[in-house]
Design a protein around this motif. Structure first.
Motif, PDB file in Angstrom:
ATOM      1  N   SER A  90       0.828  -1.206   0.000  1.00  0.00           N
ATOM      2  CA  SER A  90       0.000   0.000   0.000  1.00  0.00           C
ATOM      3  C   SER A  90       0.862   1.255   0.000  1.00  0.00           C
ATOM      4  CB  SER A  90      -0.940  -0.006   1.213  1.00  0.00           C
ATOM      5  OG  SER A  90      -0.203  -0.068   2.423  1.00  0.00           O
ATOM      6  N   GLY A  91       2.163   1.082  -0.273  1.00  0.00           N
ATOM      7  CA  GLY A  91       3.041   2.250  -0.371  1.00  0.00           C
ATOM      8  C   GLY A  91       4.431   2.066   0.205  1.00  0.00           C
ATOM      9  N   ASN A 112      -3.869  -7.931   6.291  1.00  0.00           N
ATOM     10  CA  ASN A 112      -4.325  -7.447   4.997  1.00  0.00           C
ATOM     11  C   ASN A 112      -5.137  -6.188   5.243  1.00  0.00           C
ATOM     12  OD1 ASN A 112      -5.270  -7.151   2.313  1.00  0.00           O
ATOM     13  ND2 ASN A 112      -7.098  -8.336   2.807  1.00  0.00           N
ATOM     14  N   GLY A 113      -4.771  -5.107   4.581  1.00  0.00           N
ATOM     15  CA  GLY A 113      -5.463  -3.846   4.788  1.00  0.00           C
ATOM     16  C   GLY A 113      -4.473  -2.710   4.894  1.00  0.00           C
ATOM     17  N   LEU A 114      -4.859  -1.662   5.619  1.00  0.00           N
ATOM     18  CA  LEU A 114      -3.964  -0.521   5.772  1.00  0.00           C
ATOM     19  C   LEU A 114      -4.437   0.378   6.903  1.00  0.00           C
ATOM     20  CD1 LEU A 114      -4.614   2.217   3.051  1.00  0.00           C
ATOM     21  CD2 LEU A 114      -6.287   0.497   3.724  1.00  0.00           C
ATOM     22  N   ILE A 115      -3.482   1.147   7.428  1.00  0.00           N
ATOM     23  CA  ILE A 115      -3.787   2.306   8.254  1.00  0.00           C
ATOM     24  C   ILE A 115      -3.780   3.490   7.303  1.00  0.00           C
ATOM     25  CG2 ILE A 115      -2.989   3.800  10.123  1.00  0.00           C
ATOM     26  CD1 ILE A 115      -1.735   1.353  11.435  1.00  0.00           C
ATOM     27  N   THR A 141       6.430  -0.847   7.610  1.00  0.00           N
ATOM     28  CA  THR A 141       5.013  -0.969   7.280  1.00  0.00           C
ATOM     29  C   THR A 141       4.096  -0.576   8.432  1.00  0.00           C
ATOM     30  OG1 THR A 141       4.869  -3.278   8.000  1.00  0.00           O
ATOM     31  CG2 THR A 141       5.513  -2.884   5.707  1.00  0.00           C
ATOM     32  N   ASP A 142       2.888  -0.179   8.063  1.00  0.00           N
ATOM     33  CA  ASP A 142       1.846   0.033   9.056  1.00  0.00           C
ATOM     34  C   ASP A 142       1.470  -1.279   9.745  1.00  0.00           C
ATOM     35  OD1 ASP A 142       0.776  -0.988   6.716  1.00  0.00           O
ATOM     36  OD2 ASP A 142      -0.946   0.359   6.649  1.00  0.00           O
ATOM     37  N   SER A 143       1.585  -2.390   9.011  1.00  0.00           N
ATOM     38  CA  SER A 143       1.222  -3.704   9.557  1.00  0.00           C
ATOM     39  C   SER A 143       2.116  -4.097  10.728  1.00  0.00           C
ATOM     40  CB  SER A 143       1.316  -4.767   8.459  1.00  0.00           C
ATOM     41  OG  SER A 143       0.493  -4.457   7.368  1.00  0.00           O
ATOM     42  N   GLU A 144       3.416  -3.904  10.580  1.00  0.00           N
ATOM     43  CA  GLU A 144       4.337  -4.260  11.660  1.00  0.00           C
ATOM     44  C   GLU A 144       4.155  -3.326  12.857  1.00  0.00           C
ATOM     45  OE1 GLU A 144       9.041  -5.439  12.321  1.00  0.00           O
ATOM     46  OE2 GLU A 144       8.502  -4.000  10.753  1.00  0.00           O
ATOM     47  N   LEU A 145       3.921  -2.057  12.597  1.00  0.00           N
ATOM     48  CA  LEU A 145       3.697  -1.125  13.702  1.00  0.00           C
ATOM     49  C   LEU A 145       2.428  -1.504  14.464  1.00  0.00           C
ATOM     50  CD1 LEU A 145       4.562   1.334  15.274  1.00  0.00           C
ATOM     51  CD2 LEU A 145       3.445   2.776  13.553  1.00  0.00           C
ATOM     52  N   LEU A 146       1.389  -1.929  13.747  1.00  0.00           N
ATOM     53  CA  LEU A 146       0.169  -2.390  14.417  1.00  0.00           C
ATOM     54  C   LEU A 146       0.458  -3.605  15.296  1.00  0.00           C
ATOM     55  CD1 LEU A 146      -2.933  -2.030  14.695  1.00  0.00           C
ATOM     56  CD2 LEU A 146      -3.178  -3.554  12.724  1.00  0.00           C
ATOM     57  N   PHE A 147       1.306  -4.499  14.833  1.00  0.00           N
ATOM     58  CA  PHE A 147       1.724  -5.665  15.620  1.00  0.00           C
ATOM     59  C   PHE A 147       2.377  -5.222  16.925  1.00  0.00           C
ATOM     60  CE2 PHE A 147       5.025  -9.368  15.604  1.00  0.00           C
ATOM     61  CZ  PHE A 147       4.321 -10.043  16.582  1.00  0.00           C
ATOM     62  N   PHE A 148       3.279  -4.265  16.848  1.00  0.00           N
ATOM     63  CA  PHE A 148       3.997  -3.841  18.050  1.00  0.00           C
ATOM     64  C   PHE A 148       3.117  -3.003  18.975  1.00  0.00           C
ATOM     65  CE2 PHE A 148       7.514  -5.682  15.967  1.00  0.00           C
ATOM     66  CZ  PHE A 148       8.439  -5.962  16.963  1.00  0.00           C
ATOM     67  N   LEU A 149       2.111  -2.349  18.444  1.00  0.00           N
ATOM     68  CA  LEU A 149       1.128  -1.719  19.322  1.00  0.00           C
ATOM     69  C   LEU A 149       0.341  -2.778  20.084  1.00  0.00           C
ATOM     70  CD1 LEU A 149      -0.216   1.132  17.016  1.00  0.00           C
ATOM     71  CD2 LEU A 149       1.071   1.422  19.141  1.00  0.00           C
ATOM     72  N   ALA A 150      -0.052  -3.847  19.384  1.00  0.00           N
ATOM     73  CA  ALA A 150      -0.764  -4.935  20.061  1.00  0.00           C
ATOM     74  C   ALA A 150       0.111  -5.579  21.139  1.00  0.00           C
ATOM     75  CB  ALA A 150      -1.220  -5.975  19.044  1.00  0.00           C
ATOM     76  N   LEU A 151       1.385  -5.772  20.852  1.00  0.00           N
ATOM     77  CA  LEU A 151       2.307  -6.304  21.863  1.00  0.00           C
ATOM     78  C   LEU A 151       2.395  -5.353  23.058  1.00  0.00           C
ATOM     79  CD1 LEU A 151       5.128  -7.586  19.485  1.00  0.00           C
ATOM     80  CD2 LEU A 151       3.825  -9.023  21.065  1.00  0.00           C
ATOM     81  N   THR A 152       2.445  -4.064  22.772  1.00  0.00           N
ATOM     82  CA  THR A 152       2.515  -3.059  23.839  1.00  0.00           C
ATOM     83  C   THR A 152       1.302  -3.138  24.754  1.00  0.00           C
ATOM     84  OG1 THR A 152       3.830  -1.542  22.480  1.00  0.00           O
ATOM     85  CG2 THR A 152       2.553  -0.567  24.288  1.00  0.00           C
TER      86      THR A 152
END
Length: 280
Positions: A90-91, A112-115, A141-152
């Motif tokens: 997505s960019g 799958n998707g995007l922020i 990626t936004d996907s990996e950052l979302l993963f680390f927010l969930a871990l947080t």
């Protein structure tokens, strides 16, 4: 956007999931029927659990249909829990560190998707990541950052609540920056024993997601189907789009839902984002 599958059950070769089905993930990399794009050629990844504590991962930046190493690996690696992902960027750049699934300890994550308007909200979201976790983010990626927010927010203790908090933060941050529909997602995550899959979007029109019907039920409906007799009753699949066209074999995951799979059983739960108290 992307296409992915998550499998849990008796050990199976990667080949049985990636190449052999009529609408396999390799077929979907060129001819997706339900994706936002027909072609998903911006890299790929697979993750699996074997005899060591952490899962193995293999990523490539070539299109999945064109990677000889993936073809070779698929005929030799078998596992009871497998993640596979084909990417349509997505960019963010096409590079190995941006290929899913992402790994942290025993955990795998794919999206799958995007922020939406990610450059505008990226800094605020990154600052919400636990400082001890932040150095372990490898890609952009936004996907990996979302993963680390969930871990947080406690993914390793309560995955459903952690993802609800992560998504709640993304929505609150996006709307603060004037983004109308901040997130679009189907996500899968696992610790190697249980599997969680999420379907959600801020606009309520989420990307496609399906889970398989109980194999014993299908075997009763199709007693002469040899494929079904080769599957155990514990077989569970969650996929961006069905791998075949057997009538009744696939059920669409409802909007705003989390699928929890454990010991061959699946449970559908409501998914309701919530803004973490510390960032409200």
């Amino acid at each position: 956007m992307c296409r992915w599958l998550a499998y849990t059950g008796d050990p199976v070769l990667l080949d049985e999931l990636l190449y052999k089905p009529r609408y396999s993930l390799i077929v979907q990399s060129l001819h997706s029927r339900l994706g936002a794009e027909t072609t998903n050629g911006d890299g790929f990844g697979v993750g699996w659990y074997g005899p060591v504590p952490t899962p193995g991962v293999f990523h490539g930046v070539e299109p999945a249909w064109n990677d000889r190493n993936l073809r070779e690996l698929a005929t030799h690696v078998a596992a009871p829990l497998i993640f596979a992902h084909i990417r349509a960027s997505s960019g963010s750049p096409v590079q190995q560190t941006n290929c899913h699934p992402f790994r942290h300890g025993r955990w795998l994550w794919m999206h799958n998707g995007l922020i939406r308007d990610f450059p505008a909200v990226k800094r605020d979201l990154a600052l919400a990541v636990d400082p001890d976790l932040y150095p372990r983010i490898d890609g952009s990626t936004d996907s990996e950052l979302l993963f680390f927010l969930a871990l947080t927010f406690g993914l390793e203790d309560d995955p459903l609540q952690a993802v609800e908090r992560a998504v709640g933060l993304v929505e609150a941050t996006g709307r603060r920056h004037g983004v109308e529909h901040p997130i679009q997602m189907t996500v899968a995550t696992t610790d190697g024993r249980r599997l969680w899959a999420f379907r959600y979007s801020s606009e309520g029109r989420s990307r496609s997601l399906f889970h398989n019907t109980d194999v014993s039920t299908l075997r009763h409906q199709y007693p002469d189907n040899p494929v079904l007799h080769g599957l155990s009753d514990r077989t569970r699949l969650v996929v961006s789009e069905p791998l075949g066209d057997l009538k009744g074999a696939w059920q669409e995951v409802p909007e705003a839902t989390c699928v929890v799979i454990s010991e061959g059983r699946d449970d559908l739960r409501p998914f309701t984002p919530s803004v973490p108290a510390t960032t409200a």
